[in-house]
Design a protein around this motif. Sequence first.
Motif: not given
Length: 60
Positions: A2-5, A13-17
């Motif tokens: 779930g966290v990987a998704l 979508t945001l260019g982050g992580g």
Amino acid sequence: MGVALIDLTYLITLGGGTLDLDAVNRWLGDAGLSTVDTKRFRRAPGVKLQLVEAPYPDRN
């Protein structure tokens, strides 16, 4: 999984992580903050909430 998704979604979508807890704690320490508690959510595995406090020089 779930966290990987979520991480992939943020990247697209945001260019982050997402960040791991150790990285967040290092940043908090560098900013002079200290972790008071970490909350985990049963319905959102892998998601954590960091409760932090700032030092107050005028308090004992």
